[in-house]
Design a protein around this motif. Structure first.
Motif, short mmCIF file in Angstrom:
data_model
loop_
_atom_site.label_atom_id
_atom_site.label_comp_id
_atom_site.label_asym_id
_atom_site.label_seq_id
_atom_site.Cartn_x
_atom_site.Cartn_y
_atom_site.Cartn_z
N ALA A 74 0.88 -1.80 -0.04
CA ALA A 74 -0.03 -0.20 0.05
C ALA A 74 0.92 1.25 -0.05
CB ALA A 74 -0.71 -0.23 1.29
N ILE A 75 1.73 1.03 0.32
CA ILE A 75 2.97 2.22 1.18
C ILE A 75 2.93 3.30 -0.75
CG2 ILE A 75 5.05 0.76 1.05
CD1 ILE A 75 5.31 3.12 2.94
N ARG A 76 3.38 2.18 -2.05
CA ARG A 76 3.92 2.61 -2.89
C ARG A 76 2.64 3.15 -3.90
NH1 ARG A 76 6.58 -1.21 -6.39
NH2 ARG A 76 7.31 0.70 -8.23
N GLY A 87 9.17 9.25 0.74
CA GLY A 87 9.99 8.77 1.01
C GLY A 87 9.83 8.67 3.16
N LYS A 88 8.58 8.92 3.59
CA LYS A 88 8.11 8.39 4.76
C LYS A 88 8.43 7.41 5.46
CE LYS A 88 5.70 12.56 5.47
NZ LYS A 88 5.34 13.70 6.49
N ALA A 89 8.24 6.91 7.04
CA ALA A 89 8.25 5.37 6.55
C ALA A 89 7.27 5.10 7.12
CB ALA A 89 9.20 5.36 8.20
N GLN A 90 7.12 3.78 6.69
CA GLN A 90 5.78 2.68 6.70
C GLN A 90 5.33 3.14 8.42
OE1 GLN A 90 5.49 -1.34 5.90
NE2 GLN A 90 3.59 -1.54 6.03
N MET A 95 1.59 8.06 7.43
CA MET A 95 1.73 7.30 6.94
C MET A 95 0.22 6.22 6.88
SD MET A 95 1.92 5.61 3.78
CE MET A 95 4.11 6.17 3.13
N ILE A 96 0.52 6.12 8.80
CA ILE A 96 -0.62 5.31 9.28
C ILE A 96 -1.18 5.49 8.53
CG2 ILE A 96 -1.44 3.67 10.94
CD1 ILE A 96 1.81 3.76 12.31
N ALA A 97 -2.12 6.71 9.68
CA ALA A 97 -3.54 7.46 9.10
C ALA A 97 -4.07 6.98 7.78
CB ALA A 97 -3.73 9.25 9.54
#
Length: 138
Positions: A74-76, A87-90, A95-97
């Motif tokens: 999902a991060i991509r 560039g933010k960490a998972q 990113m969590i939000a």
């Protein structure tokens, strides 16, 4: 026109007509179009950058497109629809939000489709075309 050419033309024309018939039959899916309309008319889903779509309906199982899978994290996807996440960490709170927002929209799409008559289950299909259009290849 000689006999061979005439017979060949008739057979070729018949093959084209049969192929066209089967293509139209497989493409003609008014129930899928109705289900897709449920998703595209929902105000919550319309505002989301990715539009979930119903791909098919077979024996009570609706297939809905999704931009994520085990192969494509999902991060991509989230970095594409929200460039400030790049560039933010998972485990970054933003990113969590964003991941939770994706999950909420995916659950909403699933709930809307499951509420429709004739739909018993929902399966997800990775939207490889959308991902490819945005530079992500499997």
């Amino acid at each position: 026109m000689d006999r061979f050419t005439r017979n060949y033309s008739i057979l070729l024309g018949l093959a084209v007509v049969i192929g066209l018939f089967f293509w139209i039959q497989s493409a003609w899916q008014p129930k899928v179009w109705e289900l897709d309309e449920v998703l595209t008319s929902d105000p919550t889903l319309v505002d989301y950058p990715y539009q979930f779509r119903v791909r098919s309906l077979d024996n009570g199982t609706a297939i809905i497109s999704t931009p994520r899978s085990f192969d494509i994290p999902a991060i991509r996807f989230l970095e594409i629809i929200n460039p400030k996440l790049a560039g933010k960490a998972q485990d970054d709170p933003e990113m969590i939000a964003a991941q939770q927002d994706l999950i909420d929209h995916q659950k909403r799409a699933m709930g809307l489709i499951l509420a429709q008559p004739g739909v018993d289950t929902v399966d997800w299909q990775l939207d490889t075309q959308w991902l490819a259009d945005h530079g992500i290849h499997r």
